[in-house]
Scaffold this active site. Sequence first.
Site, PDB file in Angstrom:
ATOM      1  N   ILE A 167       0.890  -1.167   0.000  1.00 15.71           N
ATOM      2  CA  ILE A 167       0.000   0.000   0.000  1.00 15.71           C
ATOM      3  C   ILE A 167       0.922   1.208   0.000  1.00 15.71           C
ATOM      4  O   ILE A 167       1.869   1.275   0.793  1.00 15.71           O
ATOM      5  CB  ILE A 167      -0.911   0.055   1.242  1.00 15.71           C
ATOM      6  CG1 ILE A 167      -1.915  -1.094   1.239  1.00 15.71           C
ATOM      7  CG2 ILE A 167      -1.629   1.399   1.320  1.00 15.71           C
ATOM      8  CD1 ILE A 167      -2.820  -1.124   2.457  1.00 15.71           C
ATOM      9  N   ALA A 168       0.656   2.157  -0.886  1.00  9.74           N
ATOM     10  CA  ALA A 168       1.471   3.378  -0.921  1.00  9.74           C
ATOM     11  C   ALA A 168       0.625   4.544  -1.413  1.00  9.74           C
ATOM     12  O   ALA A 168      -0.246   4.377  -2.266  1.00  9.74           O
ATOM     13  CB  ALA A 168       2.686   3.192  -1.821  1.00  9.74           C
ATOM     14  N   GLU A 182       3.215  -8.136   6.024  1.00 10.32           N
ATOM     15  CA  GLU A 182       4.463  -7.812   6.720  1.00 10.32           C
ATOM     16  C   GLU A 182       4.693  -6.319   6.571  1.00 10.32           C
ATOM     17  O   GLU A 182       4.403  -5.748   5.519  1.00 10.32           O
ATOM     18  CB  GLU A 182       5.668  -8.546   6.123  1.00 10.32           C
ATOM     19  CG  GLU A 182       5.666 -10.042   6.341  1.00 10.32           C
ATOM     20  CD  GLU A 182       5.010 -10.817   5.214  1.00 10.32           C
ATOM     21  OE1 GLU A 182       4.796 -12.025   5.377  1.00 10.32           O
ATOM     22  OE2 GLU A 182       4.687 -10.210   4.165  1.00 10.32           O
ATOM     23  N   ASN A 239       8.398   1.191  10.476  1.00  8.12           N
ATOM     24  CA  ASN A 239       7.344   1.953   9.799  1.00  8.12           C
ATOM     25  C   ASN A 239       6.147   2.160  10.727  1.00  8.12           C
ATOM     26  O   ASN A 239       5.126   1.486  10.622  1.00  8.12           O
ATOM     27  CB  ASN A 239       6.937   1.255   8.503  1.00  8.12           C
ATOM     28  CG  ASN A 239       6.075   2.140   7.622  1.00  8.12           C
ATOM     29  OD1 ASN A 239       5.494   3.117   8.077  1.00  8.12           O
ATOM     30  ND2 ASN A 239       5.988   1.779   6.351  1.00  8.12           N
ATOM     31  N   TYR A 290      -2.626   0.012  10.137  1.00  7.03           N
ATOM     32  CA  TYR A 290      -3.120  -1.358  10.211  1.00  7.03           C
ATOM     33  C   TYR A 290      -3.813  -1.632  11.548  1.00  7.03           C
ATOM     34  O   TYR A 290      -4.881  -2.248  11.594  1.00  7.03           O
ATOM     35  CB  TYR A 290      -1.988  -2.355   9.967  1.00  7.03           C
ATOM     36  CG  TYR A 290      -1.364  -2.208   8.601  1.00  7.03           C
ATOM     37  CD1 TYR A 290      -2.143  -2.107   7.455  1.00  7.03           C
ATOM     38  CD2 TYR A 290       0.018  -2.147   8.450  1.00  7.03           C
ATOM     39  CE1 TYR A 290      -1.576  -1.959   6.198  1.00  7.03           C
ATOM     40  CE2 TYR A 290       0.594  -2.011   7.191  1.00  7.03           C
ATOM     41  CZ  TYR A 290      -0.217  -1.914   6.069  1.00  7.03           C
ATOM     42  OH  TYR A 290       0.348  -1.768   4.839  1.00  7.03           O
TER      43      TYR A 290
END
Length: 149
Positions: free
Chosen positions: A72-73, A106, A111, A118
């Site tokens: 995801i970015a 992962e 981060n 999440y």
Amino acid sequence: MNVFVREMIESDIDRVLEIERESFSPPWSREAFLLELTKNILAKYIVVEVDGRVVGYGGIWLILDEGHITNIAVDKEYRGLGLGDKLLEGLIQLCIDRDIKVITLEVRKSNEVAKELYKKHGFKECGIRPGYYTNNNEDAIIMWKTIEV
């Protein structure tokens, strides 16, 4: 701000690569994304658009009764606007639509922003993959979410 989440298509790859390169080291290649979209029957990718411009993406592998988030970015200029939430919600919805009950991923141990995203969506830290990231030997945190409908 007009926000829209949709399935990724091949013509999105150039823009996705720009976001990928500013977000990850090492970044995925054009070939990797092309294979995911055209050959990997387990892979589903979505993008988020703001006012018609792709500004983020997310991917997941749907393996039997499990989803595995690959990435995801969000474009650096659009971070902090809740677009990561939109992408994660879209990936979770793909699982719900297919009666998938658990999702895993992962994330780099360092981060914190991603881990908080999440956790906000119900993922729990469940393990560590030592030295998972080959560019700097950083550990990965394994996270899981059970979908309750």
